[in-house]
Design a protein around this motif. Structure first.
Motif, PDB file in Angstrom:
ATOM      1  N   PRO A  73       0.816  -1.216   0.000  1.00  0.00           N
ATOM      2  CA  PRO A  73       0.000   0.000   0.000  1.00  0.00           C
ATOM      3  C   PRO A  73       0.848   1.264   0.000  1.00  0.00           C
ATOM      4  N   ARG A  74       2.082   1.162   0.460  1.00  0.00           N
ATOM      5  CA  ARG A  74       2.965   2.336   0.441  1.00  0.00           C
ATOM      6  C   ARG A  74       3.243   2.786  -0.993  1.00  0.00           C
ATOM      7  N   GLN A  91     -10.151  -4.028  10.885  1.00  0.00           N
ATOM      8  CA  GLN A  91      -9.040  -3.178  11.313  1.00  0.00           C
ATOM      9  C   GLN A  91      -7.876  -3.240  10.320  1.00  0.00           C
ATOM     10  N   PRO A  92      -7.488  -4.425   9.830  1.00  0.00           N
ATOM     11  CA  PRO A  92      -6.447  -4.439   8.796  1.00  0.00           C
ATOM     12  C   PRO A  92      -6.801  -3.589   7.585  1.00  0.00           C
ATOM     13  N   ASN A  95      -6.111  -0.107   8.566  1.00  0.00           N
ATOM     14  CA  ASN A  95      -4.657   0.100   8.630  1.00  0.00           C
ATOM     15  C   ASN A  95      -4.070   0.224   7.224  1.00  0.00           C
ATOM     16  N   THR A  96      -4.570  -0.610   6.309  1.00  0.00           N
ATOM     17  CA  THR A  96      -4.041  -0.579   4.943  1.00  0.00           C
ATOM     18  C   THR A  96      -4.366   0.758   4.298  1.00  0.00           C
ATOM     19  N   ALA A  98      -4.780   3.535   5.827  1.00  0.00           N
ATOM     20  CA  ALA A  98      -3.926   4.549   6.448  1.00  0.00           C
ATOM     21  C   ALA A  98      -2.521   4.511   5.873  1.00  0.00           C
ATOM     22  N   ALA A  99      -2.137   3.348   5.360  1.00  0.00           N
ATOM     23  CA  ALA A  99      -0.782   3.224   4.823  1.00  0.00           C
ATOM     24  C   ALA A  99      -0.670   3.739   3.397  1.00  0.00           C
TER      25      ALA A  99
ATOM     26  N   VAL B 559       2.460   8.718   9.991  1.00  0.00           N
ATOM     27  CA  VAL B 559       1.543   7.586   9.922  1.00  0.00           C
ATOM     28  C   VAL B 559       2.195   6.414  10.644  1.00  0.00           C
ATOM     29  N   PRO B 560       1.371   5.473  11.122  1.00  0.00           N
ATOM     30  CA  PRO B 560       1.987   4.324  11.797  1.00  0.00           C
ATOM     31  C   PRO B 560       2.806   3.480  10.825  1.00  0.00           C
ATOM     32  N   TRP B 562       4.005   0.393   8.668  1.00  0.00           N
ATOM     33  CA  TRP B 562       3.236  -0.612   7.939  1.00  0.00           C
ATOM     34  C   TRP B 562       3.582  -1.988   8.477  1.00  0.00           C
ATOM     35  N   CYS B 564       1.869  -4.857   7.573  1.00  0.00           N
ATOM     36  CA  CYS B 564       1.090  -5.796   6.755  1.00  0.00           C
ATOM     37  C   CYS B 564      -0.347  -5.878   7.251  1.00  0.00           C
ATOM     38  N   GLY B 565      -0.872  -4.761   7.712  1.00  0.00           N
ATOM     39  CA  GLY B 565      -2.258  -4.723   8.123  1.00  0.00           C
ATOM     40  C   GLY B 565      -2.460  -4.996   9.597  1.00  0.00           C
ATOM     41  N   ALA B 566      -1.480  -5.617  10.242  1.00  0.00           N
ATOM     42  CA  ALA B 566      -1.636  -5.889  11.668  1.00  0.00           C
ATOM     43  C   ALA B 566      -1.568  -4.580  12.440  1.00  0.00           C
ATOM     44  N   ASP B 567      -2.062  -4.612  13.685  1.00  0.00           N
ATOM     45  CA  ASP B 567      -2.183  -3.365  14.417  1.00  0.00           C
ATOM     46  C   ASP B 567      -0.836  -2.811  14.838  1.00  0.00           C
TER      47      ASP B 567
END
Lengths: 159, 669
Positions: A73-74, A91-92, A95-96, A98-99, B559-560, B562, B564-567
């Motif tokens: 995703p970066r 949540q993943p 997070n993705t 956000a990345a 940003v946090p 990366w 791989c999707g984990a918190d």
């Protein structure tokens, strides 16, 4: 000789492009014909995945319109989300997203991604993609045909 | 699924060594004495380098043989080297003894150990040399056994004692044979009468000294005591042994084989070249896969001493085939690498000791994230690691550059041995340097960067000021050798002039370690100081340009990471030392023969669900397993056979005595 003659008989196998794209959003990079796409399976039955691989295969060839699948995703400008969003993937998925660097586009592919499809109300389902992250483009169909996915991608790449 | 990871030999945290009453003044006094002995060594060494002294005989000290001391440039270089290693170690000892509660015996044996090493380098005769050598061996054994309550330490001590005493036997035989056949005891006398020694005797002496001094220098196949003794000894002792004592093995080789008996025949050079090359490659390979920080450093010692001996062998071979100006480059490379290795290895072992004192850890797989709690130690270990890499700005760069220059500029048009040996030697040097970078990146990156992998690493404390000061001194030495090796140029030239490289008395031009190093007879030149300045300037330019360019970019967003999707990322996701070395371990599978074992426990309900995975990987030294163990087994079997004669019957023993006496009487008839 068998393969050569077959190629000679069939000739070009790429589906011809339909007439010009209808822009749904401005190309996020500011450049037409360049879209790096990261695919996220949020809980799909893999039907949409088969059609996406068809769309990026030699017959539909999404890359000629400037869409490219990338591994992180970066590196991406857009997310291609398939399936209902399950509890484990909510949540993943956030997070993705956000990345992905801004500006970015989210494309929801398939009926499940639009309105939970046949999985609506199931115990592990959080909701459709738009219930979890903001969605810019949606592709209907269960599964959508590769041509429809191409159309959706062209509406973002503008080519 | 739970994964229990146990990799490498388990390194238990060192418990406080003893419960003896703590006398703070004792540690300070012993440290001060150590520093004083070190300063004395430096002064004596520098005096020996700049001034020509007559031999001194101290007859009253030891009856019958007396003590004969002779300060000359070659011994002076080693005296100064030992002294220079001792000074930072002594400063470091103040804080280390307090933190780790070193027992008084260890504290007082350390200066004695240093004095014994100085005696070896200052010895002017065979007997004094052997006396110093044995004192050094005994003192170091006492130091290795500091923490003797642990089984591992006792086993390491026994191993070290056996190897070092066997080496001593070889040296004793060699020097006695040499001394009796030349009819002299002093080194000066030996040098004068070396012509009397027959070629067969010279060859015997050479082989015995290579075995004896090679065992002290940690060369293959007698290197196995290093990775056992160094990790178990207290870190200042490891630093002394690895940076000062092993160098005396090289000193012995240079003194006896290159100076007294030299220049030797061509095969001497070939033997040294092969032993050095194999030690370098094998040592660094084991260092790359080691997970114990001090074991890694110990194997790195084998590598570097291998490179030094390779350089000496190349010099001998080149001199014997007539390329004497290139041979001087190889000698300069050997001596400079000796200094560089001493500097960065002192620093590395002291930094490893700080880590041990601050966390109780030696296992790299349990370290990590030490840069935050121990910033100074981290930077200093980085300096040492850079030195061991042989890259520009590192202490080992100039010497390895000199070595490669000597090897690639060897004239190979008229000599098949040289033409074959030199490219292979270049390959060995290149491979060992490349692998050394891997080993050091692993030690620094896995040990000090990223996040802590264990609660001990999380609770790390920075070393005490005196420890930091000691390491700072060693780091300054590294910086000098990396940036301005011209400061030691004069000393090296004087010491190198003592090594004969040809039958003619007139020696060729030696390497001048000026600000720009030019090599005699070779087109290459290098200016390490300017190299450093230009590198720093380029870095400053790059930082400045990127800062200037940043004005046109959008503002930064936080940003946090990366994952791989984990918190969040957990320390378990980090690269471990074992994982880092795993690809190399696969490539060199045939040499390393790792002992790996995976046990998978399934759920009772289904074979498809994994309950627990137990993975164990251990890398045992292959040479130790394939060479030492059969010998050990044979000795055991023989001892068992001999024990049959020991029935415990007093009459039988009296009978043995009578038979023995009869045999002696008959023989001495």
């Amino acid at each position: 000789m068998g393969w050569w003659s077959r190629i000679g008989r069939i000739g070009r196998i790429v589906e011809p492009a339909k007439t010009g794209p209808v822009l749904a959003v401005e190309p996020p990079t500011g450049v037409r014909g360049s879209l790096q796409v990261r695919h996220v399976d949020a809980g799909s039955c893999n039907g949409c995945e088969v059609e996406i691989s068809g769309a990026f295969g030699p017959v539909y060839d999404a890359e000629r319109f400037g869409a490219r699948l990338v591994a992180s995703p970066r590196h991406a400008d857009a997310l291609l989300v398939t399936g209902v969003v399950t509890r484990n993937m909510a949540q993943p998925l956030r997070n993705t997203l956000a990345a992905v660097p801004e500006p970015r586009v989210v494309i929801a592919v398939g009926d499940c991604a639009r309105n939970c499809g046949v999985f609506a109300g199931a115990y592990g389902v959080v909701g459709a993609v738009r219930d979890v992250v903001p969605v810019d483009v949606e592709v209907p169909g269960c599964p959508p045909r590769p041509g429809d996915i191409i159309e959706a991608l062209r509406s973002v790449t503008g080519r | 699924m739970t994964t229990a990871l146990t990799a490498g030999p388990a390194a238990p945290a060192q418990a406080p060594v003893s419960a003896t009453p703590r006398w703070p003044w004792l540690a300070r006094a012993a440290s001060a004495l150590t520093v004083a002995v070190g300063v004395l060594g430096v002064i004596a060494g520098v005096a020996g380098l700049v001034h020509r002294f007559a031999p001194v005989r101290v007859g009253w000290l030891i009856p019958l043989i007396g003590l004969r001391l002779h300060l000359d440039p070659l011994g002076g270089l080693f005296l100064a080297l030992i002294g220079a290693v001792t000074v930072p170690v002594g400063v470091y000892l103040v804080g280390y003894a307090r933190r780790e509660h070193l027992p008084p015996l260890t504290l007082w044996v350390i200066p004695a150990f240093v004095a014994a090493m100085l005696l070896v380098a200052a010895a002017g005769s065979v007997t004094t040399f052997l006396l110093g050598w044995e004192l050094m061996a005994l003192a170091s054994l006492v130091l290795v056994l500091t923490d003797h309550r642990r089984d591992v330490v006792r086993a390491a001590g026994v191993f070290y004692a056996i190897v070092t005493q066997l080496g001593f036997v070889a040296i004793l035989l060699a020097l006695m044979l040499l001394s009796s056949s030349a009819g002299a005891d002093s080194f000066a006398g030996l040098a004068a009468h070396a012509g009397r020694v027959s070629p067969a005797m010279r060859a015997t002496v050479f082989v015995l000294t290579v075995i004896g001094f090679g065992s002290k220098a940690g060369l293959l196949p007698l290197h196995a005591w290093l990775p056992r003794a160094h990790p178990e000894a207290p870190s200042p002792v490891s630093a002394l042994m690895s940076a000062a004592m092993v160098n005396l093995g090289v000193y012995g080789l240079v003194r006896v084989d290159l100076q007294l008996l030299g220049p030797g025949p061509r095969w001497w050079g070939v033997v040294l070249l092969i032993v050095g090359g194999l030690s370098a490659v094998y040592g660094v390979l084991q260092a790359t896969v080691a997970t114990d920080l001090k074991r890694l450093l110990a194997y790195s010692t084998t590598e570097n001493l291998g490179l030094i001996v390779l350089a000496l062998g190349a010099a001998e071979l080149l001199a014997a085939s007539g390329a004497r100006s290139v041979a001087t480059v190889a000698i300069a490379a050997a001596l400079l690498h000796l200094l560089a290795h001493a500097a960065f290895k002192t620093l590395a072992f002291l930094a490893a000791g700080s880590v041990l004192a601050g966390t109780g850890l030696r296992d790299l797989d349990r370290m990590g994230g030490l840069a935050r709690p121990m910033p100074v130690t981290t930077v200093l270990f980085g300096v040492a690691a850079l030195g061991a890499c042989g890259l520009p700005l590192g202490a080992g760069f100039v010497s390895e550059w000199l070595l490669v220059q000597a090897l690639i500029h060897a004239p190979r048009h008229h000599d098949a041995t040289v033409a074959l040996a030199m490219p292979l030697a270049v390959g060995a040097v290149a491979l060992s340097t490349g692998l050394a970078v891997t080993a050091m990146v692993k030690a620094f990156g896995v040990g000090f960067l990223a996040r802590p992998r264990s609660p001990e690493a999380e609770r790390a404390r920075e070393a005490e000021p005196s420890m930091l000061a000691g390491m700072g001194l060693a780091a300054a030495a590294c910086a000098v050798l990396a940036l301005t090796p011209s400061l030691v140029g004069g000393a090296l030239r004087r010491a190198a002039a003592a090594i004969p490289l040809g039958p003619v008395a007139a020696s060729p031009a030696h390497v001048r370690l000026d600000a720009r190093i030019r090599l005699p007879g070779v087109a290459g030149s290098i200016a390490p100081g300017w190299l450093a300045v230009s590198l720093l300037a380029a870095t400053a330019c790059a930082i400045g340009l990127s800062g200037w360019g940043r004005r046109h970019r959008p503002p930064r967003a936080a940003v946090p990471l990366w994952a791989c999707g984990a918190d969040e990322l957990s320390p378990r996701m980090q690269y471990t030392a074992t994982a880092f070395a795993e690809p190399l371990q696969r490539v060199f599978d045939d040499v390393l023969r790792p002992d790996t074992d995976i046990e998978i426990t399934h759920h009772a309900e289904s074979r498809y669900l994994v309950q627990k995975v137990h993975f164990r990987a251990e890398i045992v030294d292959g040479i130790e397993r394939r060479l030492y163990q059969p010998i050990e087994g044979a000795v055991r079997a023989w001892a068992g056979w001999v024990r049959r004669a020991h029935s415990g019957n007093v009459h039988l023993y009296l009978g043995y005595g009578a038979i023995g006496l009869l045999v002696v009487l008959v023989l001495a008839r």
